[in-house]
Design a protein around this motif. Structure first.
Motif, PDB file in Angstrom:
ATOM      1  N   LEU A 117       0.484  -1.079  -0.061  1.00 42.11           N
ATOM      2  CA  LEU A 117      -0.354   0.529  -0.156  1.00 42.11           C
ATOM      3  C   LEU A 117       0.816   1.083  -0.175  1.00 42.11           C
ATOM      4  CD1 LEU A 117      -3.155  -0.632   2.546  1.00 42.11           C
ATOM      5  CD2 LEU A 117      -2.987  -0.463  -0.599  1.00 42.11           C
ATOM      6  N   ILE A 118       2.069   1.263   1.202  1.00 44.01           N
ATOM      7  CA  ILE A 118       2.961   2.609   0.525  1.00 44.01           C
ATOM      8  C   ILE A 118       3.088   2.681  -1.262  1.00 44.01           C
ATOM      9  CG2 ILE A 118       5.224   2.802   1.235  1.00 44.01           C
ATOM     10  CD1 ILE A 118       5.095   1.534   3.976  1.00 44.01           C
ATOM     11  N   ALA A 119       3.714   1.770  -2.018  1.00 41.18           N
ATOM     12  CA  ALA A 119       4.066   1.249  -3.013  1.00 41.18           C
ATOM     13  C   ALA A 119       3.101   2.650  -4.085  1.00 41.18           C
ATOM     14  CB  ALA A 119       4.765   0.195  -3.762  1.00 41.18           C
ATOM     15  N   PHE A 120       2.076   1.833  -3.494  1.00 40.08           N
ATOM     16  CA  PHE A 120       0.699   1.977  -4.411  1.00 40.08           C
ATOM     17  C   PHE A 120       0.445   4.139  -3.682  1.00 40.08           C
ATOM     18  CE2 PHE A 120      -1.960  -1.576  -4.488  1.00 40.08           C
ATOM     19  CZ  PHE A 120      -1.610  -2.071  -4.883  1.00 40.08           C
ATOM     20  N   ASN A 121       0.107   4.078  -2.480  1.00 37.69           N
ATOM     21  CA  ASN A 121       0.054   5.402  -2.728  1.00 37.69           C
ATOM     22  C   ASN A 121       1.002   6.141  -2.936  1.00 37.69           C
ATOM     23  OD1 ASN A 121      -1.564   6.134  -0.774  1.00 37.69           O
ATOM     24  ND2 ASN A 121      -1.023   4.643   0.604  1.00 37.69           N
ATOM     25  N   VAL A 122       2.459   6.048  -3.564  1.00 36.03           N
ATOM     26  CA  VAL A 122       3.778   6.898  -3.923  1.00 36.03           C
ATOM     27  C   VAL A 122       3.506   6.455  -5.393  1.00 36.03           C
ATOM     28  CG1 VAL A 122       5.801   6.090  -4.881  1.00 36.03           C
ATOM     29  CG2 VAL A 122       5.547   6.273  -2.660  1.00 36.03           C
ATOM     30  N   ALA A 123       2.511   5.922  -6.139  1.00 31.41           N
ATOM     31  CA  ALA A 123       2.118   5.784  -7.346  1.00 31.41           C
ATOM     32  C   ALA A 123       1.086   6.737  -7.837  1.00 31.41           C
ATOM     33  CB  ALA A 123       1.524   4.233  -8.111  1.00 31.41           C
ATOM     34  N   VAL A 124       0.236   6.747  -6.483  1.00 27.25           N
ATOM     35  CA  VAL A 124      -0.885   8.078  -6.800  1.00 27.25           C
ATOM     36  C   VAL A 124      -0.062   9.449  -6.390  1.00 27.25           C
ATOM     37  CG1 VAL A 124      -2.541   9.019  -5.469  1.00 27.25           C
ATOM     38  CG2 VAL A 124      -2.784   6.361  -5.640  1.00 27.25           C
ATOM     39  N   ILE A 125       0.958   9.655  -5.552  1.00 30.18           N
ATOM     40  CA  ILE A 125       1.016  10.782  -5.763  1.00 30.18           C
ATOM     41  C   ILE A 125       2.053  11.347  -6.792  1.00 30.18           C
ATOM     42  CG2 ILE A 125       3.278  12.379  -5.577  1.00 30.18           C
ATOM     43  CD1 ILE A 125       1.808  10.720  -1.899  1.00 30.18           C
ATOM     44  N   TRP A 126       2.971  10.134  -7.339  1.00 26.17           N
ATOM     45  CA  TRP A 126       3.667   9.995  -9.075  1.00 26.17           C
ATOM     46  C   TRP A 126       2.958  10.886  -9.946  1.00 26.17           C
ATOM     47  CZ3 TRP A 126       2.950   7.815 -13.129  1.00 26.17           C
ATOM     48  CH2 TRP A 126       3.983   8.271 -14.554  1.00 26.17           C
ATOM     49  N   ALA A 127       1.602  10.253 -10.488  1.00 27.60           N
ATOM     50  CA  ALA A 127       0.514  10.184 -10.973  1.00 27.60           C
ATOM     51  C   ALA A 127      -0.373  11.442 -11.255  1.00 27.60           C
ATOM     52  CB  ALA A 127      -0.827   8.812 -10.810  1.00 27.60           C
TER      53      ALA A 127
END
Length: 136
Positions: A117-127
């Motif tokens: 979920l940390i990786a998913f949240n990082v992907a959201v911030i990037w997107a």
């Protein structure tokens, strides 16, 4: 003079919409998972096992409510992103940032899932933060 933006209808606009849409779907997915995680913790399900002692130890029920609130907020902001709301881009960065901290603190209960979920949240911030405009 036209009201159109110079890249409206272009490949750049399509990529921008695609990446922001990806962020929205990821945030909606994170919200659903956080709701499930939260309700499981509130119900004191045997899914979560406390391992090592950490400095930020909360009661599992407290973590459950934190996850539920974050899940509801993530769903609302994700829906706002899909609806092309300007506030949702800022909200997505804020919610994903808080989600990273919350998952880091939740790590004693379910480490592997917290890392995902940390990786998913990082992907959201990037997107949502790499796109300067998404065609509004």
């Amino acid at each position: 003079m036209s009201d159109r933006r110079p890249y409206e209808g272009s490949a750049k606009q399509a990529w921008t919409w695609g990446i922001v849409g990806f962020g929205a779907v990821m945030l909606l997915s994170i919200g659903v998972v956080q709701l499930i995680q939260g309700f499981s913790a509130i119900a004191e399900d045997k899914v979560f096992v406390v391992g090592a002692e950490y400095a930020f130890a909360f009661d599992l029920t407290t973590w459950g409510w934190i996850q539920v609130v974050l899940g509801v907020l993530a769903l609302a902001v994700g829906a706002g992103l899909l609806g092309s709301r300007n506030w949702a881009r800022i909200g997505a960065v804020i919610i994903a940032s808080i989600g990273i901290v919350a998952q880091f603190a939740f790590m004693p209960y379910y480490p592997l899932w917290s890392i995902v979920l940390i990786a998913f949240n990082v992907a959201v911030i990037w997107a949502v933060s790499t796109q300067s405009d998404h065609g509004e």
